[in-house]
Design a protein around this motif. Structure first.
Motif, PDB file in Angstrom:
ATOM      1  N   SER A   1       7.000 -28.154  -5.452  1.00  0.00           N
ATOM      2  CA  SER A   1       5.594 -27.766  -5.443  1.00  0.00           C
ATOM      3  C   SER A   1       4.673 -28.948  -5.695  1.00  0.00           C
TER       4      SER A   1
ATOM      5  N   TYR B   1       0.630 -23.083  -5.764  1.00  0.00           N
ATOM      6  CA  TYR B   1       1.745 -22.476  -6.499  1.00  0.00           C
ATOM      7  C   TYR B   1       2.635 -23.573  -7.064  1.00  0.00           C
TER       8      TYR B   1
ATOM      9  N   ARG C   1       4.720 -19.601  -0.688  1.00  0.00           N
ATOM     10  CA  ARG C   1       3.357 -19.356  -1.172  1.00  0.00           C
ATOM     11  C   ARG C   1       2.922 -17.917  -0.957  1.00  0.00           C
TER      12      ARG C   1
ATOM     13  N   ARG D   1       1.154 -19.138 -10.037  1.00  0.00           N
ATOM     14  CA  ARG D   1      -0.089 -19.411  -9.318  1.00  0.00           C
ATOM     15  C   ARG D   1      -0.947 -20.310 -10.212  1.00  0.00           C
TER      16      ARG D   1
ATOM     17  N   ARG E   1       7.835 -18.876 -10.353  1.00  0.00           N
ATOM     18  CA  ARG E   1       6.820 -19.396  -9.443  1.00  0.00           C
ATOM     19  C   ARG E   1       5.470 -18.951  -9.981  1.00  0.00           C
TER      20      ARG E   1
END
Length: 371
Positions: A57, A299, A96, A317, A315
């Motif tokens: 990421s 993310y 995502r 945000r 994961r």
């Protein structure tokens, strides 16, 4: 060190998180423009003490090159999407868009694709050709299998990073990685970790490592505390490992091993306090995942999130707040310490009266455990 009684049969040492300490300004202040943030490990010199986490990421070949040109060091995860797939962009886009309940299972499926040695060489060469320092990461479990491809590709700094790495791994199923012999045989500096105690760090330093990672990585996306119960507050962990660095310097007759705080730093104040506790540099993930150029697109996740049988990450945000340049060097459009990270560090050092990072490690700190 005072012990706290947890129960009649168990004592423990009181340890501190970064948000429980504060930096004390000195009687002398400096001009921020006269402060130097330069950091050097082995033969490689950087304009900032900042290392990007090896997370998909955060780190693609493009963002690693961009971070290098901004004065930092990016690290490519050689067990991530960039060495499993020829073109990982569609999969990054899919990650995502995943619903939260489906994210972990789908991440496990995506990362089940085998690592391809030819892609290891190609990705490292892509970064090298841009003229920036090239660093790449493998886990201890995969280092023996893939290290030759990494060295042959011309990596500058080899990072061996896991949740917890020791110099004395014991296994009855397979021959463990002999870190001391492995590092001795290499012609490139090796950074290894994580660790969080004086003893573990001292043993890692004795392997010949150029740097030791403090902490368990992952930071905001890590669930190791809830899954394994393993947790050491970062301020105390850095202080303990810095003490091991000092004692190893005497033991080895002057060999300096760099201490790199890894994870749990989301704001500029966290970075300053990690350095004040004794770190030489910091490895961060989520602050860089918020850059417009980040491959996570707002993310953030690490390798622990897709472990095949015991995931220890999520994961998250984190959103997008600005360009990589603005996050590192400003200008900032927020007042929460998420942008102009290096400008804030420069001002902290100036306010405390220090002009370079080694001096700043001597700054006075106070404890506020009830913050």
């Amino acid at each position: 060190m005072a012990q706290v009684e947890i129960g009649l049969g168990k004592n423990g040492r009181r340890a501190y998180e970064l948000d429980e300490i504060g930096i004390v300004p000195a009687r002398r202040t400096r001009d921020p423009e006269e402060v130097s943030l330069t950091w050097q490990i082995d033969a490689y010199r950087f304009e900032t003490p900042l290392v990007g986490s090896p997370m998909d990421s955060v780190a693609s070949p493009e963002t690693i090159i961009a971070l290098g040109r901004q004065g930092g060091l990016g690290v490519l995860d050689l067990e991530g999407l960039w060495t499993r797939y020829e073109s990982p962009e569609p999969l990054l886009a899919e990650i995502r868009e995943l619903d939260d309940p489906a994210a972990t299972r789908r991440l496990q499926e995506i990362y089940a694709e085998p690592i391809k040695e030819e892609l290891i060489g190609r990705r490292i060469e892509e970064i090298r050709q841009a003229g920036v320092v090239t660093a790449a990461r493998l886990s201890p479990q995969n280092t023996a299998q893939y290290h030759k491809a990494v060295i042959d590709a011309g990596v500058d700094i080899f990072v061996i990073r896991g949740t917890t790495v020791s110099a004395e791994h014991v296994s009855g199923r397979a021959e463990p990685l002999n870190l001391k012999q492995f590092i001795y045989d290499l012609d490139v500096p090796v950074v290894v970790g994580g660790c969080a105690t004086y003893t573990a760090a001292l043993h890692l330093m004795r392997t010949g490592a150029a740097g030791v990672l403090v902490g368990f990585g992952g930071g905001s996306g890590h669930t190791t505390r809830s899954v394994l119960g393993v947790a050491v507050p970062m301020a105390s962990a850095i202080g303990d490992v810095a003490a091991a660095r000092r004692d190893y310097l005497d033991e080895s007759g002057g060999r300096y091993v760099h201490v790199i705080a890894d994870g749990g730093m989301t704001r500029s104040g966290d970075i300053a306090k990690a350095l004040a506790c004794g770190a030489d540099a910091v490895m961060i993930g989520s602050p860089l995942a918020r850059a417009a150029e980040a491959p996570g697109g707002g993310y953030h996740w690490g390798s622990e999130a897709h472990h095949h049988d015991l995931p220890r990450g999520e994961r998250l945000r984190v959103g997008t707040i600005g360009t990589l340049e603005s996050i590192l060097h400003g200008p900032s459009s927020t007042s929460d310490g998420s942008m102009n990270l290096m400008g804030a560090l420069r001002r902290t050092m100036a306010t405390s009266g220090y002009t370079d990072l080694k001096e700043f490690q001597r700054v006075e700190v106070v404890v506020n455990p009830h913050r």
